[in-house]
Design an enzyme around this catalytic site. Structure first.
Site, PDB file in Angstrom:
ATOM      1  N   SER A   1      36.787 -25.637  53.921  1.00  0.00           N
ATOM      2  CA  SER A   1      37.551 -24.230  54.278  1.00  0.00           C
ATOM      3  C   SER A   1      38.535 -24.541  55.674  1.00  0.00           C
ATOM      4  CB  SER A   1      36.458 -23.115  54.671  1.00  0.00           C
ATOM      5  OG  SER A   1      35.540 -22.970  53.655  1.00  0.00           O
TER       6      SER A   1
ATOM      7  N   HIS B   1      40.037 -21.317  49.299  1.00  0.00           N
ATOM      8  CA  HIS B   1      39.606 -22.698  48.424  1.00  0.00           C
ATOM      9  C   HIS B   1      40.390 -22.843  47.249  1.00  0.00           C
ATOM     10  CE1 HIS B   1      35.811 -23.783  50.521  1.00  0.00           C
ATOM     11  NE2 HIS B   1      35.855 -22.641  50.784  1.00  0.00           N
TER      12      HIS B   1
ATOM     13  N   HIS C   1      30.310 -24.264  45.745  1.00  0.00           N
ATOM     14  CA  HIS C   1      29.258 -23.957  46.553  1.00  0.00           C
ATOM     15  C   HIS C   1      28.042 -23.688  45.770  1.00  0.00           C
ATOM     16  CE1 HIS C   1      32.744 -23.763  49.209  1.00  0.00           C
ATOM     17  NE2 HIS C   1      31.845 -24.068  50.261  1.00  0.00           N
TER      18      HIS C   1
ATOM     19  N   TYR D   1      26.078 -21.003  46.354  1.00  0.00           N
ATOM     20  CA  TYR D   1      26.276 -19.494  46.701  1.00  0.00           C
ATOM     21  C   TYR D   1      27.068 -19.018  45.955  1.00  0.00           C
ATOM     22  CZ  TYR D   1      30.256 -20.048  49.691  1.00  0.00           C
ATOM     23  OH  TYR D   1      31.548 -20.569  50.194  1.00  0.00           O
ATOM     24  N   GLU D   2      27.814 -19.648  44.959  1.00  0.00           N
ATOM     25  CA  GLU D   2      28.609 -19.049  44.196  1.00  0.00           C
ATOM     26  C   GLU D   2      27.903 -18.929  42.934  1.00  0.00           C
ATOM     27  OE1 GLU D   2      33.034 -20.505  44.084  1.00  0.00           O
ATOM     28  OE2 GLU D   2      32.009 -22.087  45.362  1.00  0.00           O
TER      29      GLU D   2
ATOM     30  N   ALA E   1      33.441 -26.864  57.282  1.00  0.00           N
ATOM     31  CA  ALA E   1      33.633 -25.983  58.557  1.00  0.00           C
ATOM     32  C   ALA E   1      32.235 -25.335  58.732  1.00  0.00           C
ATOM     33  CB  ALA E   1      34.437 -24.714  58.070  1.00  0.00           C
TER      34      ALA E   1
ATOM     35  N   MET F   1      27.158 -24.382  54.797  1.00  0.00           N
ATOM     36  CA  MET F   1      26.610 -23.907  53.386  1.00  0.00           C
ATOM     37  C   MET F   1      27.182 -24.885  52.277  1.00  0.00           C
ATOM     38  SD  MET F   1      27.456 -20.122  53.469  1.00  0.00           S
ATOM     39  CE  MET F   1      27.304 -19.123  55.031  1.00  0.00           C
ATOM     40  N   SER F   2      27.424 -26.025  52.616  1.00  0.00           N
ATOM     41  CA  SER F   2      28.006 -27.249  51.856  1.00  0.00           C
ATOM     42  C   SER F   2      27.544 -28.716  52.170  1.00  0.00           C
ATOM     43  CB  SER F   2      29.286 -27.297  51.859  1.00  0.00           C
ATOM     44  OG  SER F   2      29.772 -27.624  53.282  1.00  0.00           O
TER      45      SER F   2
ATOM     46  N   ASN G   1      32.660 -21.880  64.763  1.00  0.00           N
ATOM     47  CA  ASN G   1      32.058 -20.794  65.391  1.00  0.00           C
ATOM     48  C   ASN G   1      30.663 -21.191  65.997  1.00  0.00           C
ATOM     49  OD1 ASN G   1      31.407 -20.539  62.331  1.00  0.00           O
ATOM     50  ND2 ASN G   1      29.545 -19.535  63.386  1.00  0.00           N
TER      51      ASN G   1
ATOM     52  N   HIS H   1      34.791 -14.527  58.272  1.00  0.00           N
ATOM     53  CA  HIS H   1      35.256 -15.966  57.478  1.00  0.00           C
ATOM     54  C   HIS H   1      36.447 -15.920  57.887  1.00  0.00           C
ATOM     55  CE1 HIS H   1      35.764 -18.485  54.164  1.00  0.00           C
ATOM     56  NE2 HIS H   1      36.825 -17.698  53.551  1.00  0.00           N
TER      57      HIS H   1
HETATM   58  N1  HPA Z   1      26.755 -20.812  59.158  1.00  0.00           N
HETATM   59  C1  HPA Z   1      26.693 -21.241  58.139  1.00  0.00           C
HETATM   60  N2  HPA Z   1      27.867 -21.691  57.723  1.00  0.00           N
HETATM   61  C2  HPA Z   1      29.033 -21.767  58.214  1.00  0.00           C
HETATM   62  C3  HPA Z   1      29.166 -21.218  59.738  1.00  0.00           C
HETATM   63  C4  HPA Z   1      27.962 -20.637  60.090  1.00  0.00           C
HETATM   64  O1  HPA Z   1      27.813 -20.379  61.341  1.00  0.00           O
HETATM   65  N3  HPA Z   1      30.189 -21.288  60.154  1.00  0.00           N
HETATM   66  C5  HPA Z   1      31.061 -21.691  58.845  1.00  0.00           C
HETATM   67  N4  HPA Z   1      30.298 -21.911  57.947  1.00  0.00           N
END
Ligand code: HPA
Length: 272
Positions: free
Chosen positions: A29, A60, A82, A84-85, A112, A210-211, A234, A246
């Protein structure tokens, strides 16, 4: 699945005759502008490739980009799939199976993610030393097809030490600051709870996202060497004071991407 992968590969090979890449990059991302560094580009939209899954997330794009960096052929995936998709792990990693058939030998995976290690701050680039799979699933479950790889693949060097060492010496050479750490792959799509972050941190993770873990597992199984670079966008839940957004994740990744792109480009130039 083998026949499907062969069909996808054939479509790509028929369309792209100028390139024969041995190196591929998966762009996370906000990190898609590595593509700007590529020369003589050719594109294939995922939607045009037979049997290829489709991308749904904002930020994306879904396409393969073929191009050159200093004369070296590169395949970039702009947009990934992903878990989660709603994709199965096999779908998430489908492009990596296609990469194997295309002759890719080295894969650079970027993402990310959230920082757990408090030495990190948003914008930190982290070389991934190892992963923790928290998905509760993985792409290798099911009957094994030996044409892809062995039943019980070794996972002692998921991120190839040789590539990590190369990435470090190049970072020093071009003055890119980086940290090293362990990446935990979490199913998502919600950002973890504070309690989950405490737990994931105790398990040894420095960052969470998440990837990346599914693609890393598949690549190792398929005999492709992996280098992983995570962009801390973050601090994870409970460590940072504000709520997650996001938009901010993408914004921070975009800011860090100049450094990341310069680094990855130079790694590719020196990869053989
Ligand atoms: N957690 C999970 N996935 C993420 C995060 C996070 O804090 N930041 C960017 N992708």
């Amino acid at each position: 699945m083998y026949d499907k992968v062969v069909e996808s590969t054939k479509y790509i090979k028929d369309k792209i005759t100028k390139f024969n890449p041995k190196v591929a990059v998966i762009l996370g991302s906000g990190l898609g502008n590595l593509v700007d560094v590529l020369e003589d580009k050719e594109y294939i939209d995922y939607k045009d490739i037979p049997n290829f899954p489709q991308s749904t997330v904002e930020g994306h794009e879904g396409r393969l980009v073929f191009g050159k960096i200093k004369g070296i052929d590169v395949l970039a995936m702009q947009g990934r799939f992903h878990y989660y998709e709603g994709y199965t792990m096999k779908e998430v990693t489908y492009p990596v199976y296609v990469m194997q058939q295309l002759g890719i030998q080295k894969l650079i995976v970027t993402n990310a993610c959230g920082g757990i290690n408090t030495d990190f701050k948003p914008g930190t680039l982290m070389l991934i030393k190892d992963f923790i799979n928290l998905f509760g699933d993985n792409p290798l479950i099911g009957v094994n097809d030996k044409r892809f790889g062995v039943r019980f693949p070794d996972m002692s060097e998921p991120y190839k030490l040789e590539l990590i060492d190369k990435a470090k010496s190049i970072a020093d050479e071009i003055n890119v600051e980086y940290k090293e750490g362990i990446y935990a792959g979490f199913m998502g799509p919600y950002y973890e709870t504070a309690a989950e972050i405490v737990s994931i941190g105790r398990q040894g993770a420095d960052a969470v996202g998440m990837s990346t873990v599914p693609e890393t597992i598949a690549a190792n199984y398929l005999g492709i060497d992996v280098l992983g670079i995570a962009c801390i966008t973050n601090m994870a839940t409970g460590i940072q004071k504000h709520k997650h957004s996001h938009a901010r994740v993408v914004e921070t990744a975009e800011k860090a991407s100049a450094n990341l792109c310069a680094w990855v480009a130079k790694i590719i130039e020196n990869i053989e």
